[in-house]
Design an enzyme around this catalytic site. Structure first.
Site, PDB file in Angstrom:
ATOM      1  N   ARG A   1       0.806  -1.207   0.000  1.00  0.00           N
ATOM      2  CA  ARG A   1       0.000   0.000   0.000  1.00  0.00           C
ATOM      3  C   ARG A   1       0.844   1.264   0.000  1.00  0.00           C
ATOM      4  O   ARG A   1       0.665   2.146  -0.840  1.00  0.00           O
ATOM      5  CB  ARG A   1      -0.846  -0.045   1.277  1.00  0.00           C
ATOM      6  CG  ARG A   1      -1.936   0.910   1.434  1.00  0.00           C
ATOM      7  CD  ARG A   1      -2.611   0.574   2.763  1.00  0.00           C
ATOM      8  NE  ARG A   1      -2.112  -0.703   3.257  1.00  0.00           N
ATOM      9  CZ  ARG A   1      -2.775  -1.837   3.134  1.00  0.00           C
ATOM     10  NH1 ARG A   1      -3.956  -1.845   2.640  1.00  0.00           N
ATOM     11  NH2 ARG A   1      -2.244  -2.967   3.575  1.00  0.00           N
ATOM     12  N   THR A   2       1.790   1.355   0.929  1.00  0.00           N
ATOM     13  CA  THR A   2       2.579   2.577   1.068  1.00  0.00           C
ATOM     14  C   THR A   2       3.373   2.849  -0.209  1.00  0.00           C
ATOM     15  O   THR A   2       3.402   3.965  -0.718  1.00  0.00           O
ATOM     16  CB  THR A   2       3.550   2.450   2.259  1.00  0.00           C
ATOM     17  OG1 THR A   2       2.791   2.109   3.408  1.00  0.00           O
ATOM     18  CG2 THR A   2       4.284   3.736   2.501  1.00  0.00           C
TER      19      THR A   2
ATOM     20  N   LYS B   1      24.632  -8.042  -1.683  1.00  0.00           N
ATOM     21  CA  LYS B   1      26.050  -8.330  -1.915  1.00  0.00           C
ATOM     22  C   LYS B   1      26.945  -7.646  -0.893  1.00  0.00           C
ATOM     23  O   LYS B   1      28.165  -7.659  -1.021  1.00  0.00           O
ATOM     24  CB  LYS B   1      26.457  -7.893  -3.334  1.00  0.00           C
ATOM     25  CG  LYS B   1      25.649  -8.569  -4.425  1.00  0.00           C
ATOM     26  CD  LYS B   1      25.961  -7.968  -5.791  1.00  0.00           C
ATOM     27  CE  LYS B   1      24.945  -8.426  -6.827  1.00  0.00           C
ATOM     28  NZ  LYS B   1      24.947  -7.563  -8.004  1.00  0.00           N
TER      29      LYS B   1
ATOM     30  N   ARG C   1      11.896   3.149   3.122  1.00  0.00           N
ATOM     31  CA  ARG C   1      11.431   2.278   4.212  1.00  0.00           C
ATOM     32  C   ARG C   1      12.590   1.382   4.593  1.00  0.00           C
ATOM     33  O   ARG C   1      13.285   0.845   3.727  1.00  0.00           O
ATOM     34  CB  ARG C   1      10.244   1.445   3.764  1.00  0.00           C
ATOM     35  CG  ARG C   1       9.913   0.362   4.786  1.00  0.00           C
ATOM     36  CD  ARG C   1       8.576  -0.240   4.565  1.00  0.00           C
ATOM     37  NE  ARG C   1       7.516   0.688   4.931  1.00  0.00           N
ATOM     38  CZ  ARG C   1       6.243   0.338   4.988  1.00  0.00           C
ATOM     39  NH1 ARG C   1       5.871  -0.885   4.705  1.00  0.00           N
ATOM     40  NH2 ARG C   1       5.328   1.218   5.335  1.00  0.00           N
TER      41      ARG C   1
ATOM     42  N   HIS D   1       6.208   6.321  11.199  1.00  0.00           N
ATOM     43  CA  HIS D   1       5.648   6.183   9.848  1.00  0.00           C
ATOM     44  C   HIS D   1       4.807   7.451   9.632  1.00  0.00           C
ATOM     45  O   HIS D   1       3.585   7.429   9.689  1.00  0.00           O
ATOM     46  CB  HIS D   1       4.798   4.913   9.776  1.00  0.00           C
ATOM     47  CG  HIS D   1       4.349   4.559   8.384  1.00  0.00           C
ATOM     48  ND1 HIS D   1       4.610   5.354   7.287  1.00  0.00           N
ATOM     49  CD2 HIS D   1       3.656   3.489   7.912  1.00  0.00           C
ATOM     50  CE1 HIS D   1       4.090   4.765   6.212  1.00  0.00           C
ATOM     51  NE2 HIS D   1       3.502   3.653   6.564  1.00  0.00           N
TER      52      HIS D   1
END
Lengths: 308, 183
Positions: free
Chosen positions: A59-60, A87, A109, A137
């Protein structure tokens, strides 16, 4: 006020009340824009935005990407699972590499609390925190307050209870900051094990009886159990959690007044709320999703205008 | 009326009223019953002109109904991030489709023409108009950055770049008056 007091959106903690009002007023205008038949404006046509997701999101991520495209920004997407992070590259190296491709803004995020703050000290671009671990958030809290304002006219003076896994929730913390800043009364409700020890120091009340909490509130924001962050067993069974802290239609109908039900998603139907509650008239869950795009457009528009 | 230094009255309330009536008549001449014509006032200050013209058309000239909308062009401006200030938006309120309509864009002062350029882009989000005209209460001559000219003009003014034309309205500022101000 016509300008944000910050260069990055790292958390609600760093915002002033006027910043929130400015974001809401701008979002009102963008909400009108995204309801037109042509939902796009050319404001950010010379801005490039990188969406960097070190943690899963549907969603975000979609909401940010839509918001960026509706502002005509150029967008590059990056998710850690398909990248050089695997890596052994460090966060600063990863982002610096992306920025050397002339990116103006980063939406990030990350599973570690404070990742956005750390990054903002080391790179030039504007950073928007799209969730950092169990910390903040901010855009979710902004869209939640915006939805309350839209539904009830104002946030100030309203009683809001946040129910569920407060301990592991970045949505809870950002919401508490945002709601307190706007003058709402906030309580948290959940099993004692999932309420942080010193939560009262943020100026919120604590309630472990769901019925009492719901009878007190105007708005109930139902949070999901963050199973991916539960390192030990915090309650006996999901079934028992649902019996104690799940909202069903019978409980909702037995309250003294009609309350508003919110959920930041993803919903675990039948755990924190039942389907008939999620889909009821009192639920504004899908409205929250729509408002998410308008809020994110407003945030990016206001931050981009500070990029010289 | 006593005037502050560096400020002179360009048009008085009486003159503004006469000009608005003339503009209303010119609009009538081209659009008659306004059945297929919409007036779009540009935010923030073109909206006052649009509302005044709407009132005059209905009350003094017997036009039954005029579609009036407000268009905010903030998100379409070409000077985003080029000034010091964040551009704050105003409300857009267009409750009708402009598809196949005759659109009259209305603003108080026409200066560089950049706002109108933005408005021409913005209005497309509401459909494809049959044609677009421009009405400006004050036309600042010789100051255009773009090839844009009004179809209807209230008063043409020669003002140098250091001067500012300020249009005040009774409903917002207490009286109808237009000033030329030294910046």
């Amino acid at each position: 006020m016509s300008e944000l007091s910050v260069k990055h959106l790292l958390g609600i903690k760093y915002l002033k009340e006027e910043d929130i009002q400015l974001i809401f007023e701008t979002a009102d205008n963008f909400k009108e824009v995204i309801n037109r038949s042509i939902k796009k404006v050319p404001s950010l046509r010379d801005i490039t935005i990188a969406n960097i997701f070190f943690e899963n999101s549907t969603r975000t991520r979609l909401s940010f990407e839509l918001a960026e495209k509706r502002l005509s920004a150029d967008v590059v997407n990056f998710s850690a699972s398909q990248s050089s992070v695997k890596k052994g590259e460090t966060l600063i190296d990863t982002v610096s590499n992306i920025l050397s491709m002339k990116v103006d803004m980063v939406v990030m995020r990350h599973p570690n609390p404070g990742a956005g703050i750390f990054l903002s000290k080391h790179v030039e671009a504007s950073i928007i925190n799209a969730g950092d671990g169990a910390h903040e958030h901010p855009t979710q809290a902004l869209l939640d307050s915006f939805s309350i304002r839209e539904k009830l006219g104002d946030v100030a003076g309203k009683n809001v209870v946040i129910v569920g896994d407060i301990l592991h929730s970045r949505v809870a913390l950002s919401n508490i900051f945002a709601l307190k800043l706007q003058g709402a009364n906030v309580k948290v409700c959940g099993p004692r094990t999932l309420l942080p020890k010193y939560i009262e120091s943020l100026g919120v009340g604590v309630e472990t009886n769901l019925r009492k909490a719901l009878n007190w509130c105007d708005v109930a924001n139902m949070l999901r159990i963050q199973n991916e962050r539960l390192d030990i067993s915090y309650f006996p069974t999901t079934r028992e959690y649902t019996q104690q802290f799940g909202v069903n239609k019978a409980l909702l109908d037995s309250l003294d007044k009609e309350i508003v039900i919110m959920h930041p998603g993803p919903i675990n139907r039948g755990v924190e709320i039942t389907s008939d509650v999620a889909d009821s008239k009192q639920s504004i869950i899908l409205g929250q999703v729509e408002n998410g795009v308008a809020i994110r457009m407003a945030v990016m528009y206001l931050l981009a205008s500070k990029i010289k | 009326m006593l005037e502050p230094m560096g400020q002179k009255v360009l048009l008085s309330s009486k003159e503004i009223n006469i000009i608005l009536h003339r503009l209303a008549c010119q609009l009538l001449e081209n659009h008659l019953d306004f059945k297929n014509t919409v007036l779009i006032g540009l935010q923030p200050r073109g909206t006052y002109v649009a509302q005044r013209l709407d009132k005059i058309l209905r009350e003094d000239y017997g036009v039954k109904h005029v579609d009036v909308g407000f268009l905010d062009i903030t998100f379409y401006r070409d000077d985003f991030r080029r000034g010091d200030k964040t551009l704050s938006a105003n409300q857009t309120k267009i409750d009708f489709l402009v598809e196949d309509k005759k659109v009259v864009l209305i603003d108080d002062v026409l200066y560089t023409g950049r706002s109108i350029r933005a408005a021409l882009t913005a209005i497309q989000s509401f459909g494809r108009p049959l044609e677009i005209e421009l009405l400006a209460l004050i036309d600042r001559r010789f100051s255009r950055h773009l090839p844009i000219q009004p179809n209807y003009r209230g008063r043409q003014v020669d003002a140098i770049n250091d001067e500012k034309v300020k249009v005040m309205w009774e409903e917002n500022d207490g009286q109808d008056v237009i000033y030329l101000i030294d910046r």
